[in-house]
Design a protein around this motif. Structure first.
Motif, PDB file in Angstrom:
ATOM      1  N   GLU A  13       0.825  -1.202   0.000  1.00 34.12           N
ATOM      2  CA  GLU A  13       0.000   0.000   0.000  1.00 34.12           C
ATOM      3  C   GLU A  13       0.864   1.259   0.000  1.00 34.12           C
ATOM      4  N   ILE A  14       1.982   1.210   0.707  1.00 38.30           N
ATOM      5  CA  ILE A  14       2.875   2.369   0.763  1.00 38.30           C
ATOM      6  C   ILE A  14       3.409   2.712  -0.627  1.00 38.30           C
ATOM      7  N   SER A  15       3.663   1.700  -1.429  1.00 38.22           N
ATOM      8  CA  SER A  15       4.229   1.926  -2.766  1.00 38.22           C
ATOM      9  C   SER A  15       3.173   2.340  -3.790  1.00 38.22           C
ATOM     10  N   GLY A  16       1.922   2.482  -3.351  1.00 41.90           N
ATOM     11  CA  GLY A  16       0.838   2.786  -4.285  1.00 41.90           C
ATOM     12  C   GLY A  16       1.060   4.058  -5.079  1.00 41.90           C
ATOM     13  N   LEU A  17       1.486   5.127  -4.414  1.00 41.99           N
ATOM     14  CA  LEU A  17       1.718   6.399  -5.109  1.00 41.99           C
ATOM     15  C   LEU A  17       2.842   6.260  -6.125  1.00 41.99           C
ATOM     16  N   PHE A  18       3.907   5.598  -5.738  1.00 44.32           N
ATOM     17  CA  PHE A  18       5.037   5.391  -6.651  1.00 44.32           C
ATOM     18  C   PHE A  18       4.614   4.590  -7.879  1.00 44.32           C
ATOM     19  N   GLU A  19       3.771   3.596  -7.677  1.00 46.79           N
ATOM     20  CA  GLU A  19       3.359   2.731  -8.780  1.00 46.79           C
ATOM     21  C   GLU A  19       2.364   3.412  -9.717  1.00 46.79           C
ATOM     22  N   VAL A  27      14.437   6.195 -11.652  1.00 43.57           N
ATOM     23  CA  VAL A  27      13.763   5.440 -10.596  1.00 43.57           C
ATOM     24  C   VAL A  27      14.627   4.246 -10.211  1.00 43.57           C
ATOM     25  N   ILE A  28      14.492   3.831  -8.968  1.00 42.37           N
ATOM     26  CA  ILE A  28      15.187   2.637  -8.496  1.00 42.37           C
ATOM     27  C   ILE A  28      14.266   1.447  -8.733  1.00 42.37           C
ATOM     28  N   ASP A  29      14.720   0.490  -9.533  1.00 40.54           N
ATOM     29  CA  ASP A  29      13.869  -0.656  -9.848  1.00 40.54           C
ATOM     30  C   ASP A  29      13.727  -1.567  -8.631  1.00 40.54           C
ATOM     31  N   ASP A  30      12.738  -2.446  -8.701  1.00 45.37           N
ATOM     32  CA  ASP A  30      12.413  -3.310  -7.559  1.00 45.37           C
ATOM     33  C   ASP A  30      13.601  -4.166  -7.121  1.00 45.37           C
ATOM     34  N   ARG A  31      14.304  -4.730  -8.084  1.00 46.34           N
ATOM     35  CA  ARG A  31      15.413  -5.627  -7.744  1.00 46.34           C
ATOM     36  C   ARG A  31      16.513  -4.879  -6.987  1.00 46.34           C
ATOM     37  N   TRP A  33      16.207  -2.080  -5.358  1.00 48.66           N
ATOM     38  CA  TRP A  33      15.648  -1.627  -4.077  1.00 48.66           C
ATOM     39  C   TRP A  33      15.752  -2.719  -3.021  1.00 48.66           C
ATOM     40  N   HIS A  34      15.371  -3.937  -3.396  1.00 47.34           N
ATOM     41  CA  HIS A  34      15.393  -5.042  -2.430  1.00 47.34           C
ATOM     42  C   HIS A  34      16.814  -5.543  -2.176  1.00 47.34           C
ATOM     43  N   ASP A  35      17.668  -5.506  -3.207  1.00 48.23           N
ATOM     44  CA  ASP A  35      19.062  -5.926  -3.009  1.00 48.23           C
ATOM     45  C   ASP A  35      19.771  -5.034  -1.993  1.00 48.23           C
ATOM     46  N   LEU A  36      19.406  -3.768  -1.973  1.00 51.14           N
ATOM     47  CA  LEU A  36      20.022  -2.810  -1.048  1.00 51.14           C
ATOM     48  C   LEU A  36      19.294  -2.738   0.296  1.00 51.14           C
ATOM     49  N   ASN A  37      18.270  -3.599   0.463  1.00 52.09           N
ATOM     50  CA  ASN A  37      17.487  -3.607   1.711  1.00 52.09           C
ATOM     51  C   ASN A  37      16.936  -2.216   2.036  1.00 52.09           C
ATOM     52  N   MET A  38      16.416  -1.567   1.008  1.00 53.93           N
ATOM     53  CA  MET A  38      15.954  -0.195   1.188  1.00 53.93           C
ATOM     54  C   MET A  38      14.675  -0.096   2.017  1.00 53.93           C
ATOM     55  N   ASP A  39      13.933  -1.193   2.135  1.00 57.31           N
ATOM     56  CA  ASP A  39      12.766  -1.164   3.021  1.00 57.31           C
ATOM     57  C   ASP A  39      13.205  -0.912   4.467  1.00 57.31           C
ATOM     58  N   ILE A  40      14.349  -1.480   4.835  1.00 61.09           N
ATOM     59  CA  ILE A  40      14.881  -1.263   6.184  1.00 61.09           C
ATOM     60  C   ILE A  40      15.313   0.190   6.348  1.00 61.09           C
ATOM     61  N   VAL A  41      15.985   0.715   5.318  1.00 63.14           N
ATOM     62  CA  VAL A  41      16.400   2.123   5.353  1.00 63.14           C
ATOM     63  C   VAL A  41      15.173   3.024   5.451  1.00 63.14           C
ATOM     64  N   PHE A  42      14.154   2.705   4.656  1.00 60.66           N
ATOM     65  CA  PHE A  42      12.930   3.506   4.662  1.00 60.66           C
ATOM     66  C   PHE A  42      12.280   3.506   6.045  1.00 60.66           C
ATOM     67  N   ARG A  62      12.302   6.307  -3.988  1.00 62.21           N
ATOM     68  CA  ARG A  62      12.388   5.460  -5.176  1.00 62.21           C
ATOM     69  C   ARG A  62      12.712   6.265  -6.430  1.00 62.21           C
ATOM     70  N   SER A  63      12.573   7.601  -6.333  1.00 59.97           N
ATOM     71  CA  SER A  63      12.827   8.474  -7.492  1.00 59.97           C
ATOM     72  C   SER A  63      13.820   9.565  -7.108  1.00 59.97           C
ATOM     73  N   PRO A  64      15.063   9.203  -6.852  1.00 62.44           N
ATOM     74  CA  PRO A  64      16.048  10.196  -6.390  1.00 62.44           C
ATOM     75  C   PRO A  64      16.372  11.228  -7.471  1.00 62.44           C
ATOM     76  N   GLU A  65      16.495  12.477  -7.035  1.00 60.37           N
ATOM     77  CA  GLU A  65      16.888  13.553  -7.950  1.00 60.37           C
ATOM     78  C   GLU A  65      18.415  13.599  -8.003  1.00 60.37           C
ATOM     79  N   ILE A  66      18.967  13.229  -9.118  1.00 59.98           N
ATOM     80  CA  ILE A  66      20.427  13.211  -9.268  1.00 59.98           C
ATOM     81  C   ILE A  66      20.902  14.331 -10.187  1.00 59.98           C
ATOM     82  N   LYS A  67      20.176  14.540 -11.270  1.00 62.09           N
ATOM     83  CA  LYS A  67      20.601  15.526 -12.259  1.00 62.09           C
ATOM     84  C   LYS A  67      20.025  16.914 -12.000  1.00 62.09           C
ATOM     85  N   ASN A  68      18.845  16.970 -11.366  1.00 65.33           N
ATOM     86  CA  ASN A  68      18.188  18.261 -11.148  1.00 65.33           C
ATOM     87  C   ASN A  68      18.737  18.911  -9.875  1.00 65.33           C
TER      88      ASN A  68
END
Length: 202
Positions: A13-19, A27-31, A33-42, A62-68
């Motif tokens: 449900e939390i990822s609903g807006l992102f999806e 964007v950071i793809d699902d694989r 995101w999970h490989d980096l254990n980003m749910d724990i970071v979140f 999930r959508s980091p601003e790198i260039k802007n």
């Protein structure tokens, strides 16, 4: 590091807006995101009060601003203002605390998705059970022995009711959350702050 706040997090449900909302080029793809254990970071970063807040935070991560660089500077300035201006921070927290944190997961579906609910059971079943429930009290006029049958009919109707209610609840909660969000936005607009004025003007 930051301690994780003890609260339930349904990442589907939390990822609903992102999806559902339009995504940026980066964007950071699902694989990854999970490989980096980003749910724990979140979970350690999350200090939000509301469903729109937690969904927006997830979307930002999930959508980091790198260039802007300009947008990064704007966010840094807003974060700095909230950190240094205790009155502004408290005013915002008080307003956001009025929003019911239990509802709102369906708001993004209401705004960006296509709310559809497939029937849990065939429609004819609901019609039959409605008629039976309507006529079942007449069985008592025949004999009190039909009390069990009448109770059974009402029990089946209650089961069907709560089964459907569970499926469509998020859509109704989305409408309720939208109303609360509009009310909160009006209150936020009343706060005199250059930081918020820039944010709300976008």
């Amino acid at each position: 590091g930051l301690e994780e706040l003890d609260k339930e997090r349904n990442y589907k449900e939390i990822s609903g807006l992102f999806e559902l909302a339009p995504q940026t080029d980066m964007v950071i793809d699902d694989r990854t995101w999970h490989d980096l254990n980003m749910d724990i970071v979140f979970s350690r970063v999350d200090r939000t009060f509301t469903w729109p807040g937690i969904q927006r935070l997830y979307q930002l991560m999930r959508s980091p601003e790198i260039k802007n660089v300009g947008k990064i500077g704007e966010r840094t300035a807003m974060i700095s203002d909230l950190q240094t201006d205790s009155k502004l921070r408290e005013d915002v927290q008080v307003i956001l605390s009025k929003m019911d944190a239990r509802v709102g997961s369906g708001l993004c579906t209401l705004l960006w998705g296509n709310p559809e609910v497939d029937p849990v059971h065939p429609l004819w079943l609901y019609r039959i059970m409605f008629v039976l429930a309507l006529l079942s009290p007449l069985l008592l006029l025949v004999s009190v022995r039909y009390t069990i049958a009448m109770l059974f009919i009402f029990q089946v109707n209650m089961y069907l009711h709560f089964k459907v209610q569970k499926r469509i609840r998020s859509h109704f909660e989305g409408v309720r959350s939208l109303r609360q969000l509009m009310s909160i936005s009006r209150k936020m607009a009343g706060i005199r702050s250059e930081c918020l004025e820039k944010l709300l003007s976008k």
